[in-house]
Design a protein around this motif. Structure first.
Motif, short mmCIF file in Angstrom:
data_model
loop_
_atom_site.label_atom_id
_atom_site.label_comp_id
_atom_site.label_asym_id
_atom_site.label_seq_id
_atom_site.Cartn_x
_atom_site.Cartn_y
_atom_site.Cartn_z
N THR A 76 9.76 -4.90 10.71
CA THR A 76 8.42 -5.23 10.20
C THR A 76 8.00 -4.43 8.97
N TYR A 77 7.42 -5.12 8.01
CA TYR A 77 6.72 -4.50 6.88
C TYR A 77 5.27 -4.26 7.31
N PHE A 78 4.93 -3.02 7.63
CA PHE A 78 3.54 -2.72 7.99
C PHE A 78 2.73 -2.34 6.75
N LEU A 79 1.74 -3.13 6.44
CA LEU A 79 0.85 -2.86 5.32
C LEU A 79 0.00 -1.63 5.65
N GLU A 80 0.25 -0.52 4.96
CA GLU A 80 -0.48 0.71 5.27
C GLU A 80 -1.33 1.12 4.06
N ILE A 81 -2.59 0.75 4.11
CA ILE A 81 -3.50 1.02 2.99
C ILE A 81 -4.51 2.08 3.40
N ILE A 82 -4.68 3.06 2.51
CA ILE A 82 -5.66 4.12 2.78
C ILE A 82 -6.74 4.05 1.71
N TYR A 83 -7.94 3.67 2.12
CA TYR A 83 -9.07 3.56 1.19
C TYR A 83 -9.82 4.88 1.14
N PRO A 84 -10.44 5.16 -0.02
CA PRO A 84 -11.35 6.31 -0.04
C PRO A 84 -12.46 6.06 1.00
N LEU B 285 14.21 5.49 11.79
CA LEU B 285 13.40 5.78 10.61
C LEU B 285 12.33 4.72 10.39
N LEU B 286 11.17 5.18 9.99
CA LEU B 286 10.18 4.29 9.40
C LEU B 286 10.10 4.71 7.93
N VAL B 287 10.48 3.80 7.03
CA VAL B 287 10.54 4.14 5.60
C VAL B 287 9.38 3.49 4.85
N SER C 211 11.52 0.16 10.77
CA SER C 211 10.40 -0.57 10.17
C SER C 211 10.00 0.12 8.87
N TYR C 212 9.11 -0.54 8.15
CA TYR C 212 8.69 -0.05 6.83
C TYR C 212 7.17 0.03 6.77
N HIS C 213 6.68 0.97 5.96
CA HIS C 213 5.31 0.89 5.46
C HIS C 213 5.39 0.27 4.08
N ILE C 214 4.50 -0.67 3.78
CA ILE C 214 4.42 -1.17 2.42
C ILE C 214 3.05 -0.79 1.85
N GLN C 215 3.03 -0.48 0.58
CA GLN C 215 1.82 -0.03 -0.14
C GLN C 215 2.10 -0.22 -1.62
N GLN C 216 1.06 -0.29 -2.41
CA GLN C 216 1.20 -0.31 -3.86
C GLN C 216 1.11 1.12 -4.38
N THR C 217 1.85 1.42 -5.43
CA THR C 217 1.86 2.78 -6.00
C THR C 217 2.23 2.70 -7.47
N ASP C 218 1.91 3.78 -8.21
CA ASP C 218 2.37 3.88 -9.59
C ASP C 218 3.60 4.77 -9.69
N GLY C 219 4.11 5.26 -8.56
CA GLY C 219 5.28 6.12 -8.56
C GLY C 219 4.97 7.56 -8.96
N LEU C 220 3.71 7.85 -9.28
CA LEU C 220 3.33 9.21 -9.70
C LEU C 220 2.82 10.04 -8.53
N LEU C 221 2.07 9.38 -7.64
CA LEU C 221 1.59 10.04 -6.42
C LEU C 221 1.73 9.04 -5.28
#
Lengths: 294, 294
Positions: free
Chosen positions: A263-271, A191-193, A223-233
């Motif tokens: 590993t914590y992979f920082l996965e950021i998606i910009y507009p 799993l990648l969570v 491994s993990y993806h890390i990202q910031q979120t508000d828990g809504l989307l």
């Protein structure tokens, strides 16, 4: 905590191995990445695809950057793949991962992964259809694990997503998938969570926390993806924004569970319309915040 | 005003011709659509691709739904295509549109289009590189227009986007592209202008309004995407949300400019994690608001 960089932040902006290696290594200071199929589409004609992907791999190696895995991104996530409603579409899902495995092998990278796919709106509500299609998906993954092994890969990865119309979404789903595949595949499937997918109260209620995931299926988390979120989307914001994931929480979790390899992979998606200089500067600032808590 | 439906709202949810025709016609009441490549990837093997795309086309026709054009969506927009920094990548952009033209022809649809592509961060700042790559893109489009004509298409469409790193973005860019192609292509190349891309003050300042676009390049505008936005990012919200585009504004513009043929295609992109029933109900509500001002 072991930080890595998923390259989704860079798509359409920093293109080509040498250019990207400079951004990763010199500008951001990472030595471990997860390559995204949004940079090289696995469905491109194999010769050209492998030449372009190989250029990234060689430049990264030259710069001392390890590519731990390759992973599906936005373009891949647009289609239904292994859980699609028709045989034709499911076969195309299989072809998609097969192509990605071949590209990953050409890069001499040892792991590749993606979410499993999406049921149609109708199938998602039909328990029997879900079950039939899921069984087929298991067979497809078993078959692809054989192919992956023959191409030199050592691990396949599946990413749970925060949608009840896909599978796996919950930690319990993820555990079921792991148990159903365990021992049946030629190389391990793990799993990648993604922290932002797991911390999704609308779907998981009180279980929308990573401790629940660790307890339920932690032994299978590669491994993990890390990202910031508000828990809504599923936001994929960076850590320069306030939200329910903090660098402190990430570090506390890492230390308390005695993690070492995942590993914590920082996965950021910009507009797409965010200017390149803002993206680079935001990536630097977020990386600084993450490193401050290590 | 002439309303049509871009099918981006439906991706991964309502799959297959019969199913989708019911949603479009019975649930939402449209008889004119723009098919999105996010439902059928132009890069899929041609036989399977054309069988799947053909199923949509036949079911739509049977239900009395006209397919005015096929168009690139999220997956297509992930890559650099005609403005990529290397010859390999630009050739892949050309292959992408060529595949899409073939798929469109198999659907017996008369028009296909996409944004032209994206410069890399480095090329975007280099006037000479931009110019060289743009010249190549013109040649590629001229060549593809010949192919499109041979496959029975009547129009190719290019969509301006709100990014200075892509081309065309401004109305002036768009006019230049149209003039550079005018008379050189075997079938006309025209503009598809997205209201949310045009009303983007961060990039266009006082010119971020559709009257400016109409005045500058209106004669080349073939159709529009309509979406709700706050003008800060390219939102693709629906008209159930408040923002700077209102149904009244759309209707006033249509009437004042005496438009007749240039379909307003409602192009809404929902977060994947939004539940299917919410999406359908939101589409119904927004459609009601749009029809109320006709």
């Amino acid at each position: 905590m072991k930080l890595g960089l998923n390259l989704s932040f860079a798509i359409k902006r920093w293109i080509g191995g040498e250019n990207m290696a400079r951004i990763i290594s010199e500008e951001l200071g990472y030595d471990r990445v997860q390559f995204t199929w949004d940079l090289v589409d696995p469905s491109w004609p194999a010769d050209t695809r492998d030449r372009i992907a190989g250029d990234y791999a060689q430049s990264f190696r030259k710069a001392g950057i390890a590519i731990e895995s390759s992973f599906g991104g936005l373009a891949s996530y647009t289609y239904n793949h292994f859980l699609a409603p028709t045989r034709d579409l499911r076969d195309l899902g299989k072809l998609h991962l097969r192509n990605a495995i071949d590209m990953t092998a050409a890069m001499e990278v040892k792991a590749a992964g993606m979410p499993l796919g999406s049921y149609s709106a109708a199938d998602a509500l039909d328990r029997q259809r879900r079950e039939e299609i899921y069984r087929e998906a298991l067979e497809a993954i078993v078959e692809l694990s054989r192919h992956a092994k023959s191409r030199g890969l050592e691990t396949l990865l599946i990413e749970p997503v925060p949608l009840s119309t896909e599978f796996p979404s919950s930690a319990e789903d993820a555990l079921r998938l792991m148990r159903d595949l365990d021992g049946a595949t030629d190389i391990p499937v793990r799993l990648l969570v993604d922290w932002g997918h797991a911390m999704f109260p609308a779907l998981f209620g009180d279980d929308a926390n990573m401790d629940h995931w660790q307890k339920t299926c932690g032994e299978f988390i590669h491994s993990y993806h890390i990202q910031q979120t508000d828990g809504l989307l599923d936001r994929h914001w960076n850590f320069t924004r306030k939200g329910i994931v903090t660098p402190e929480l990430l570090a506390e979790f890492w230390n308390r569970h005695g993690l070492t390899d995942q590993t914590y992979f920082l996965e950021i998606i910009y507009p797409f319309e965010q200017p390149d200089d803002e993206v680079l500067s935001d990536m630097k600032n977020a990386t600084r915040l993450l490193r401050a808590v290590q």
